[in-house]
Write an enzyme that holds these catalytic residues in place. Structure first.
Site, short mmCIF file in Angstrom:
data_model
loop_
_atom_site.label_atom_id
_atom_site.label_comp_id
_atom_site.label_asym_id
_atom_site.label_seq_id
_atom_site.Cartn_x
_atom_site.Cartn_y
_atom_site.Cartn_z
N ARG A 1 -56.53 6.30 36.69
CA ARG A 1 -56.88 7.55 37.38
C ARG A 1 -58.40 7.69 37.43
O ARG A 1 -58.96 8.11 38.42
CB ARG A 1 -56.25 8.78 36.70
CG ARG A 1 -56.78 10.10 37.28
CD ARG A 1 -55.92 11.33 37.02
NE ARG A 1 -55.32 11.36 35.70
CZ ARG A 1 -55.98 11.58 34.55
NH1 ARG A 1 -57.28 11.82 34.55
NH2 ARG A 1 -55.34 11.57 33.41
N ASP B 1 -66.20 16.49 58.90
CA ASP B 1 -64.99 15.68 59.03
C ASP B 1 -65.25 14.65 60.13
O ASP B 1 -65.33 14.98 61.31
CB ASP B 1 -63.81 16.60 59.39
CG ASP B 1 -62.48 15.86 59.44
OD1 ASP B 1 -62.49 14.61 59.57
OD2 ASP B 1 -61.43 16.52 59.36
C1 LIG Z 1 -55.28 13.51 59.78
C2 LIG Z 1 -56.50 14.33 59.64
C3 LIG Z 1 -56.81 14.99 58.45
C4 LIG Z 1 -55.86 15.00 57.25
O1 LIG Z 1 -55.71 13.75 56.68
P1 LIG Z 1 -54.35 13.21 55.98
O2 LIG Z 1 -54.68 11.81 55.67
O3 LIG Z 1 -53.24 13.39 56.98
O4 LIG Z 1 -54.12 14.05 54.79
C5 LIG Z 1 -57.98 15.71 58.39
N1 LIG Z 1 -58.82 15.80 59.44
C6 LIG Z 1 -58.54 15.19 60.61
C7 LIG Z 1 -59.51 15.33 61.75
C8 LIG Z 1 -57.39 14.44 60.75
O5 LIG Z 1 -57.12 13.86 61.93
#
Ligand SMILES: *Cc1c(COP(=O)(O)O)cnc(C)c1O
Length: 411
Positions: free
Chosen positions: A72, A195
């Site tokens: 972990r 993001d």
């Molecule tokens: C898919 C996605 C997420 C979430 O990720 P997971 O791997 O599904 O938990 C977050 N932000 C964006 C833009 C995504 O496309």
């Protein structure tokens, strides 16, 4: 448009890490994807990073070990992935997670009771759920704003604002937010997190643009083969890294070694795949754009896109995702979604295979209907993730689906 990535941050020693002997500021993106974090295994000479399928590590004496004590807290396969991905984002530190949402949750671990978040209005549905349904219970509040409007962003800032949560391009309407401009609003103590899932570091590197954190659902382009769910948080700030790594160990939402290995392997071909995704998407966009029965097309590679100039400046290519509305409304859109033969009807994006989805139902289910309507996410909208199949086959598939759906929509 920026040239392909070539900027490189110096490799630094990492907790439990070895210096890479291939790190060099002069090496290109594709080389680094294949080399960084991936020196031959010191124990065996294995050329490929082994899958260290172990929970624990045997110590020579109490507290004396080779940098790993429990998986972990640290695992060599995971560490290789973290070094590779951090380097591709021109940063020193990467911390990987069992999903993109676990990565998002780790970022919220930088917040305390009373803190405030300013977030992109058209944010990923899972992040919206985290910010609106989980964090308020811990006394953290969020204001969602149209981040293309810097005055609106300024107006949303309060004395308690700690984090700017940026997502660009947005999903599903591919709006572009100016990362450098948002970073320019930040005051000391505030954090800008981006993001970067829709672009991958091949097309956009937020840290170079002034962000503190860039993070991914590695499920998408970074792994690229739709066979692993994962996430990563990357930063060049040692203090932020410390806190994210602390959260990874404290909460424990780690990727297993097999998933870390597959993601590391997938990311080796990121440059190659992204070039193909972009090339195919540009052909598909031009084809859709030329059709009379496509009413609206949202793709940052089109000169008609409202932030085309910004996209050209900020991204090394417009990506592989686009959305469109067809004449014939929601019934026809649903008919198209069930008529494609190559494009799988599936949520997600960024894999080598092309996907189609209806965002209202399939990706934005957790957003209240009134909010979806206000954002323009309605039932007549379709989103496609253009894969790297032969583009002529993709167009033939869309053509037959659009033709068949006309019959369905009339019937
Ligand atoms: C898919 C996605 C997420 C979430 O990720 P997971 O791997 O599904 O938990 C977050 N932000 C964006 C833009 C995504 O496309």
């Amino acid at each position: 448009m920026p040239t392909e990535p070539s900027v490189h941050s110096q490799s630094t020693s990492r907790p439990n890490g070895r210096e890479s002997d291939v790190a060099s500021p002069s090496r290109g993106f594709a080389t680094r994807a294949i080399r960084i974090g991936q020196d031959p295994d010191s124990a065996t000479g294995s050329t490929i990073v082994p899958i260290y399928q172990t929970a624990t590590y045997t110590q020579q004496a109490v507290g004396v070990h080779k940098g790993f004590d429990y998986s972990r807290s640290g695992n060599p396969t995971r560490l290789a992935l973290e070094r590779q991905l951090a380097d591709l984002e021109s940063a020193r530190y990467g911390v990987s997670f069992g999903s993109g949402m676990a990565a998002a949750h780790a970022i919220t671990g930088l917040l305390s009771q009373g803190d405030h978040v300013v977030a992109t209005r058209e944010i990923y549905g899972g992040v919206h759920r985290l910010l609106t349904m989980i964090l308020p219970r811990y006394g953290v509040t969020t204001t969602f704003v149209d981040m293309t409007d810097l005055d609106a962003v300024r107006a949303a800032i309060t004395p308690a604002t700690k984090l700017f949560w940026v997502e660009t391009p947005t999903n599903p309407l591919l709006t572009i937010i100016d990362i450098a401009a948002i970073a320019g609003l930040r005051k000391p103590g505030q954090i800008v997190a981006v993001d970067n899932t829709f672009c991958s570091p091949f097309l956009q590197r937020p840290i170079e643009l002034g962000a503190d954190i860039t993070w991914h659902s590695t499920t998408k382009y970074i792994n690229g083969h739709s066979d692993v769910v994962g996430g990563v948080v990357i930063t060049d700030d040692a203090e932020i890294h410390q806190q994210i790594a602390f959260h990874q160990n404290a909460i424990g939402a780690i990727p297993g070694p097999q998933d870390a290995y597959l993601t590391l392997r997938g990311a080796k071909t990121l440059a190659l795949r992204m070039r193909e995704h972009v090339a195919n998407a540009q052909v598909v966009a031009a084809w859709l754009d030329a059709r009379d029965d496509v009413a609206d097309l949202y793709y940052p590679g089109l000169p008609a896109h409202p932030q085309y100039e910004l996209a050209q400046r900020q991204m090394a290519g417009p990506g592989g995702v686009m959305s469109f509305r067809v004449r014939g409304g929601a019934d026809r859109a649903l008919a198209i979604a069930r008529s494609t033969k190559l494009f799988n009807l599936a949520a997600s994006l960024g894999g080598v295979e092309s996907l189609i989805c209806s965002p209202t139902v399939m990706t934005h289910g957790s957003i209240p209907v009134e909010e979806k309507i206000a954002l323009g996410v309605t039932d007549d909208l379709l989103r496609i993730s253009v894969g790297i199949e032969d583009v002529a086959d993709l167009i033939a598939d869309l053509e037959q689906a659009l033709t068949r759906s006309q019959v369905f929509a009339v019937a």
